[in-house]
Design a protein around this motif. Structure first.
Motif, PDB file in Angstrom:
ATOM      1  N   UNK A  10      -2.773  17.850 -20.008  1.00 14.13           N
ATOM      2  CA  UNK A  10      -2.885  17.284 -18.672  1.00 14.13           C
ATOM      3  C   UNK A  10      -4.034  16.298 -18.562  1.00 14.13           C
ATOM      4  N   UNK A  11      -5.184  16.627 -19.152  1.00  7.15           N
ATOM      5  CA  UNK A  11      -6.337  15.721 -19.137  1.00  7.15           C
ATOM      6  C   UNK A  11      -6.078  14.479 -19.980  1.00  7.15           C
ATOM      7  N   UNK A  12      -5.363  14.644 -21.089  1.00  2.00           N
ATOM      8  CA  UNK A  12      -5.022  13.487 -21.919  1.00  2.00           C
ATOM      9  C   UNK A  12      -4.132  12.513 -21.143  1.00  2.00           C
ATOM     10  N   UNK A  13      -3.146  13.056 -20.422  1.00  2.00           N
ATOM     11  CA  UNK A  13      -2.271  12.189 -19.618  1.00  2.00           C
ATOM     12  C   UNK A  13      -3.084  11.455 -18.558  1.00  2.00           C
ATOM     13  N   UNK A  14      -3.951  12.168 -17.855  1.00  2.00           N
ATOM     14  CA  UNK A  14      -4.734  11.562 -16.782  1.00  2.00           C
ATOM     15  C   UNK A  14      -5.686  10.490 -17.325  1.00  2.00           C
ATOM     16  N   UNK A  15      -6.298  10.756 -18.483  1.00  2.00           N
ATOM     17  CA  UNK A  15      -7.190   9.763 -19.087  1.00  2.00           C
ATOM     18  C   UNK A  15      -6.413   8.517 -19.500  1.00  2.00           C
TER      19      UNK A  15
ATOM     20  N   UNK B 230       0.735  11.481 -10.382  1.00  2.00           N
ATOM     21  CA  UNK B 230      -0.093  12.684 -10.300  1.00  2.00           C
ATOM     22  C   UNK B 230       0.774  13.946 -10.278  1.00  2.00           C
ATOM     23  N   UNK B 231       1.949  13.869  -9.633  1.00  2.00           N
ATOM     24  CA  UNK B 231       2.868  15.010  -9.632  1.00  2.00           C
ATOM     25  C   UNK B 231       3.373  15.284 -11.049  1.00  2.00           C
TER      26      UNK B 231
ATOM     27  N   UNK C 160       0.830  -1.204   0.000  1.00  2.00           N
ATOM     28  CA  UNK C 160       0.000   0.000   0.000  1.00  2.00           C
ATOM     29  C   UNK C 160       0.866   1.255   0.000  1.00  2.00           C
ATOM     30  N   UNK C 161       1.911   1.250   0.805  1.00  2.00           N
ATOM     31  CA  UNK C 161       2.809   2.407   0.851  1.00  2.00           C
ATOM     32  C   UNK C 161       3.459   2.681  -0.493  1.00  2.00           C
ATOM     33  N   UNK C 162       3.959   1.620  -1.136  1.00  2.00           N
ATOM     34  CA  UNK C 162       4.592   1.807  -2.444  1.00  2.00           C
ATOM     35  C   UNK C 162       3.577   2.190  -3.515  1.00  2.00           C
ATOM     36  N   UNK C 163       2.372   1.654  -3.437  1.00  2.00           N
ATOM     37  CA  UNK C 163       1.336   2.044  -4.389  1.00  2.00           C
ATOM     38  C   UNK C 163       1.028   3.531  -4.278  1.00  2.00           C
ATOM     39  N   UNK C 164       0.956   4.026  -3.041  1.00  2.00           N
ATOM     40  CA  UNK C 164       0.737   5.464  -2.828  1.00  2.00           C
ATOM     41  C   UNK C 164       1.884   6.270  -3.416  1.00  2.00           C
ATOM     42  N   UNK C 165       3.121   5.787  -3.246  1.00  2.00           N
ATOM     43  CA  UNK C 165       4.288   6.490  -3.793  1.00  2.00           C
ATOM     44  C   UNK C 165       4.196   6.601  -5.310  1.00  2.00           C
ATOM     45  N   UNK C 166       3.896   5.470  -5.975  1.00  2.00           N
ATOM     46  CA  UNK C 166       3.859   5.475  -7.440  1.00  2.00           C
ATOM     47  C   UNK C 166       2.707   6.328  -7.977  1.00  2.00           C
ATOM     48  N   UNK C 167       1.543   6.243  -7.345  1.00  2.00           N
ATOM     49  CA  UNK C 167       0.410   7.057  -7.794  1.00  2.00           C
ATOM     50  C   UNK C 167       0.690   8.535  -7.555  1.00  2.00           C
ATOM     51  N   UNK C 168       1.311   8.867  -6.427  1.00  2.00           N
ATOM     52  CA  UNK C 168       1.654  10.258  -6.131  1.00  2.00           C
ATOM     53  C   UNK C 168       2.642  10.801  -7.154  1.00  2.00           C
ATOM     54  N   UNK C 169       3.631   9.994  -7.515  1.00  2.00           N
ATOM     55  CA  UNK C 169       4.593  10.415  -8.539  1.00  2.00           C
ATOM     56  C   UNK C 169       3.900  10.656  -9.877  1.00  2.00           C
TER      57      UNK C 169
ATOM     58  N   UNK D 122       4.138   5.224 -16.468  1.00  2.00           N
ATOM     59  CA  UNK D 122       3.775   5.460 -15.077  1.00  2.00           C
ATOM     60  C   UNK D 122       2.778   4.413 -14.581  1.00  2.00           C
ATOM     61  N   UNK D 123       1.894   3.966 -15.440  1.00  2.00           N
ATOM     62  CA  UNK D 123       0.942   2.921 -15.050  1.00  2.00           C
ATOM     63  C   UNK D 123       1.666   1.600 -14.791  1.00  2.00           C
ATOM     64  N   UNK D 124       2.683   1.294 -15.594  1.00  2.00           N
ATOM     65  CA  UNK D 124       3.427   0.047 -15.440  1.00  2.00           C
ATOM     66  C   UNK D 124       4.289   0.073 -14.179  1.00  2.00           C
ATOM     67  N   UNK D 125       4.876   1.234 -13.865  1.00  2.00           N
ATOM     68  CA  UNK D 125       5.792   1.325 -12.735  1.00  2.00           C
ATOM     69  C   UNK D 125       5.124   0.913 -11.427  1.00  2.00           C
TER      70      UNK D 125
END
Length: 308
Positions: free
Chosen positions: A48-53, A33-34, A22-31, A215-218
């Motif tokens: 930005x919206x294209x990247x998020x989608x 989103x940053x 869970x901690x590492x998942x939060x790290x990767x998702x935070x990275x 980023x999704x794979x990481x």
């Protein structure tokens, strides 16, 4: 980050617990989103919206990968102690393979525009096929694929610690860890054939396509250890993924005539993913309540004679 992940935080093989995952998942998702915020700031709201989608689509398709990884590790008897090592090298190789596929796809679309319709039709067909087979469990370790892998790669059925190769009867053979790695790679290539065209339906910018994909794979490895024990709870995921693939396929087919705003496309993708999962969870909970015995029901012998 990958070097820190393997060389510092996971230097010694150990079982990844839910809290650590869970901690590492939060790290990767935070990275991610940053980085998304950086893209938004540098290139504007549309990018930005294209990247998020794209990140949302890839992350959702990555969850589907977890179903396959669980089957691979279970069938080959790979213990949790060594699963992180297999996933690390599998995902590291996937970064290189996907980079090649993305840039080849970008060049192909730039040179032959009509291939966008081929990609669109492929996504629609894949979405329909995924929906029709949503109740079937994939088995990448059975049948011809496993026989072919074992024929090409001489192997042993016994683990040798964290080693991918070992010496047996004077010759070098693969351990189940290497077979698991090969099957993980094959599975990722199969999934990439679907997921990469899906990103091209969102944007044709290779920078956005590549970074959202990577980023999704990481974060896939950490997400595996977080969700591996409860993948069966995502009963509506395949329905949502099939709907997303059909949507992006139709969007790609109509791209030259219909322009869907990035914000609307993000909202549609999110709704198509979230609604079936919530509906599936509600349906599973309702079935559980119906299966449970009613309050006050006597579960046992009703007469003294029966109890004796």
């Amino acid at each position: 980050m990958l070097a820190l992940d393997l060389g510092v935080f996971h230097r010694k093989a150990h079982v990844i617990r839910v809290r650590e995952a869970l901690g590492w998942s939060v790290v990767w998702v935070t990275l991610a989103l940053a980085f998304n915020a950086l893209v938004w700031w540098q290139f504007g709201a549309d990018r930005g919206l294209e990247f998020l989608t794209g990140y949302l689509i890839e992350k959702s398709l990555a969850v589907d990968n977890i179903f396959v990884f669980v089957i691979i590790f279970s069938a080959l008897g790979v213990p949790p102690l060594y699963q992180h090592r297999v996933l690390f090298w599998g995902i590291l190789s996937a970064l290189v393979l996907r980079a090649g596929m993305i840039f080849a796809g970008t060049a192909l679309l730039a040179r032959f525009h009509w291939t966008i319709y081929v990609f669109g039709a492929l996504l629609v067909a894949t979405g329909v096929k995924l929906f029709l087979g949503r109740h079937e469990a994939p088995d990448p370790t059975g049948g011809r694929l496993m026989r072919l892998v074992r024929r090409v790669i001489p192997s042993t059925h016994e683990l040798r610690g964290a080693h991918f190769l070992t010496v047996e009867n004077g010759r070098r053979v693969a351990t189940p860890l290497l077979l698991a790695l090969v099957l993980v790679e094959i599975s990722d290539v199969i999934f990439a054939v679907d997921s990469i065209p899906a990103i091209f339906a969102v944007t044709l910018d290779p920078f956005i396509v590549f970074t959202s994909n990577i980023f999704a794979i990481l974060g896939l490895r950490s997400m595996f250890f977080l969700l591996a024990g409860m993948v069966e709870r995502f009963s509506g995921l395949k329905t949502g993924l099939s709907a997303v693939l059909v949507y992006v396929g139709l969007k790609m087919l109509a791209m030259d005539w219909v322009k869907v705003p990035a914000a609307l496309s993000l909202a549609i993708v999110a709704a198509l993913l979230v609604a079936p999962v919530l509906l599936g969870a509600w349906r599973d909970r309702a079935r559980g309540h119906r299966a449970a015995p009613a309050s006050g029901t006597v579960l046992g012998p009703s007469r003294p004679e029966e109890s004796r």
